[in-house]
Design an enzyme around this catalytic site. Structure first.
Site, PDB file in Angstrom:
ATOM      1  N   ASP A  15       0.817  -1.227   0.000  1.00 41.29           N
ATOM      2  CA  ASP A  15       0.000   0.000   0.000  1.00 41.29           C
ATOM      3  C   ASP A  15       0.848   1.274   0.000  1.00 41.29           C
ATOM      4  OD1 ASP A  15      -2.098  -1.863   0.445  1.00 41.29           O
ATOM      5  OD2 ASP A  15      -1.886  -1.675   2.603  1.00 41.29           O
ATOM      6  N   GLU A 222     -11.365  -0.189  -3.240  1.00 41.25           N
ATOM      7  CA  GLU A 222     -10.561   0.342  -2.132  1.00 41.25           C
ATOM      8  C   GLU A 222      -9.334   1.066  -2.712  1.00 41.25           C
ATOM      9  OE1 GLU A 222      -9.313  -3.080   0.184  1.00 41.25           O
ATOM     10  OE2 GLU A 222      -8.089  -3.863  -1.431  1.00 41.25           O
TER      11      GLU A 222
HETATM   12  O1  FUB Z   1      -3.050  -3.711   3.497  1.00 39.87           O
HETATM   13  C1  FUB Z   1      -4.350  -3.992   3.941  1.00 39.87           C
HETATM   14  C2  FUB Z   1      -5.360  -3.699   2.879  1.00 39.87           C
HETATM   15  O2  FUB Z   1      -5.055  -4.454   1.719  1.00 39.87           O
HETATM   16  C3  FUB Z   1      -5.363  -2.284   2.377  1.00 39.87           C
HETATM   17  O3  FUB Z   1      -5.964  -1.399   3.271  1.00 39.87           O
HETATM   18  C4  FUB Z   1      -6.052  -2.471   1.103  1.00 39.87           C
HETATM   19  O4  FUB Z   1      -5.989  -1.378   0.238  1.00 39.87           O
HETATM   20  C5  FUB Z   1      -5.363  -3.693   0.566  1.00 39.87           C
HETATM   21  O5  FUB Z   1      -4.173  -3.381  -0.081  1.00 39.87           O
END
Ligand code: FUB
Length: 448
Positions: A15, A222
């Site tokens: 991320d 997301e």
């Molecule tokens: O790293 C945890 C979660 O996985 C992140 O918040 C999302 O965007 C995904 O990458």
């Protein structure tokens, strides 16, 4: 640092939110903790507890892991799972925004402050009022206003907020109705609160209808990111279940945004998450995959690669495992590759701004540079019939650039010619010129 290689290998990272602060590159990643547990649909495998900030003086220098910048033990409200963070700078202070589950297992967004971009950060005792869900990113607009975008489906709990109130067991989202999120809010001057409650941003399709919740190739899942290019706001995000990074644009940071296309094809691993940043007049995509752990979803590594915009403002899709970016960065690898061949010498033609490669004193290849020394074309000599064949295969191979167009061909380095094809053509160019030398000269060069 090499493009498309892990920035660090001492820890697992994901991320990446990349920024340039005071001329230096900082990356704010999640810090994955290795374990042997199972994956689930709520992201239960992502059990992160702290943040480390990565930094680089430039893209050519090594990447430093600056150690622990914030740990959940120092954040009173956090219960577990510190996920994807971002950082913003205002008036010499650095604000780290991070999502985590509170003691009731509800994702909220917190903020922690430091006088240094690498921390350590001191967290506020409570999450940001009215914050919810995951993956905050904070964008500073040209007029000095700061906007947060956030939210994630499934384990990111965005569905639980679809009525505006929290519901632990929400109704399923109507697949034929508008998709959810992301959330949008302007930050107040203290950078620790919102001016108004977050609202959901709308992403429109080509008919100016909201993208539907069931449209998994385009709907928001997301990992939002905001950047501005030539005055236009680019909202990019992960499509989750279809594993791509896509983007939508608007003239207003609050949207609505219109879907434009794909930035990154799926990477190794379930999740995909990115940031986009301008460094020294060029644009870069920071992203993660699971190559370092050979595919274990919660053991990820952050990487970067160059991103290319077209004249019409669209972004070229990155295929993460082809080597196009290497071509655009070709001087180092050309030197390494060509100067190992027998009899090869190199010089620079200042007037044309070319780096030329010769065998037996005759040029067989050159890199044509632009006025700030960026490679534009690799020019090479081929048999005319062969050259015609390859020009027919790729529109990014054109007849010689300033050269005899029968024998010379130029490969556009930001085009779609694969790395291996370029290497094969360079080999052929070397042999074409070598074989054209006298037998005596060939024997001298080859040492036979
Ligand atoms: O790293 C945890 C979660 O996985 C992140 O918040 C999302 O965007 C995904 O990458």
């Amino acid at each position: 640092m090499e493009q498309r290689e892990p920035l660090v290998t001492n820890i697992f990272t994901a991320d990446p939110s990349a920024h340039v602060f005071d001329g230096k590159i900082y990356v704010y990643p999640s810090h994955d903790i290795p374990h042997d547990g199972e994956d689930d649909d709520d992201g239960g495998e992502y059990i992160m507890e702290d943040y480390h900030v990565l930094s680089m003086d430039s893209l050519d220098s090594a990447c430093t892991d600056n150690g622990e910048a914030l740990h959940m033990r120092d954040v009173p409200w956090v219960g577990r799972q510190m996920w994807a963070p971002d950082c913003a700078c205002r008036d010499g202070k650095y604000y780290l925004y991070f999502p985590a589950k509170d003691k009731n297992d509800v994702f909220r967004i917190g903020v922690a402050v430091s006088g240094s971009p690498t921390g350590p950060f001191t967290a506020e005792p409570e999450p940001i009022k009215d914050s919810m869900s995951i993956d905050p990113t904070v964008f500073r607009d040209d007029d000095g206003r700061y906007y947060m975008y956030a939210g994630g489906l499934w384990g990111g709990q965005l569905e639980r907020w679809q009525t505006g109130e929290y519901r632990a067991d929400p109704d399923p989202v109507d697949e034929n109705g508008p998709a959810l999120g992301p959330l949008f809010a302007e930050l107040a001057d203290d950078m620790k609160s919102f001016k108004e409650k977050p609202v959901m941003v709308t992403i429109l399709d080509e008919n100016r209808e909201p993208v539907k919740a069931g449209d998994e190739d385009r709907r928001y899942f997301e990992g939002p990111w905001m950047h501005k290019y030539k005055g236009l706001y680019y909202l990019s995000y992960s499509t989750g279940t279809t594993h791509c990074i896509v983007y939508a644009t608007s003239e207003d940071p609050a949207g609505p945004f219109t879907f434009r296309g794909k930035i990154l094809e799926p990477v190794i691993g379930w999740t995909t998450h990115h940031s986009i940043v301008e460094i020294g007049g060029r644009w870069y995509l920071f992203y993660h995959d699971c190559e370092l752990s050979h595919g274990i979803n919660h053991r990820r590594c952050v990487k970067y690669t160059e991103l290319f915009f077209n004249e019409d403002g669209t972004i070229d899709t990155v295929s993460p495992y082809d080597d196009r970016a290497v071509l655009a960065d070709c001087i180092d690898w050309l030197d390494g590759y060509l100067l190992k061949k027998k009899g090869v010498t190199k010089d620079r033609q200042e007037e044309w701004n070319w780096i030329r490669y010769h065998v037996g004193g005759k040029m067989f290849a050159a890199v044509c540079l632009d006025d700030i020394d960026r490679p534009v074309y690799i020019t090479l000599k081929l048999d005319p019939v062969e050259g015609e064949f390859w020009r027919g295969q790729y529109e990014d191979i054109i007849p010689g650039y300033y050269m005899n167009k029968q024998h010379w061909n130029s490969i556009k380095v930001t085009g779609k010619v694969p790395y291996q094809t370029a290497v094969d053509l360079l080999d052929r160019a070397y042999l074409t010129v070598l074989n054209g030398l006298s037998k005596k000269k060939q024997r001298e060069i080859l040492g036979r």
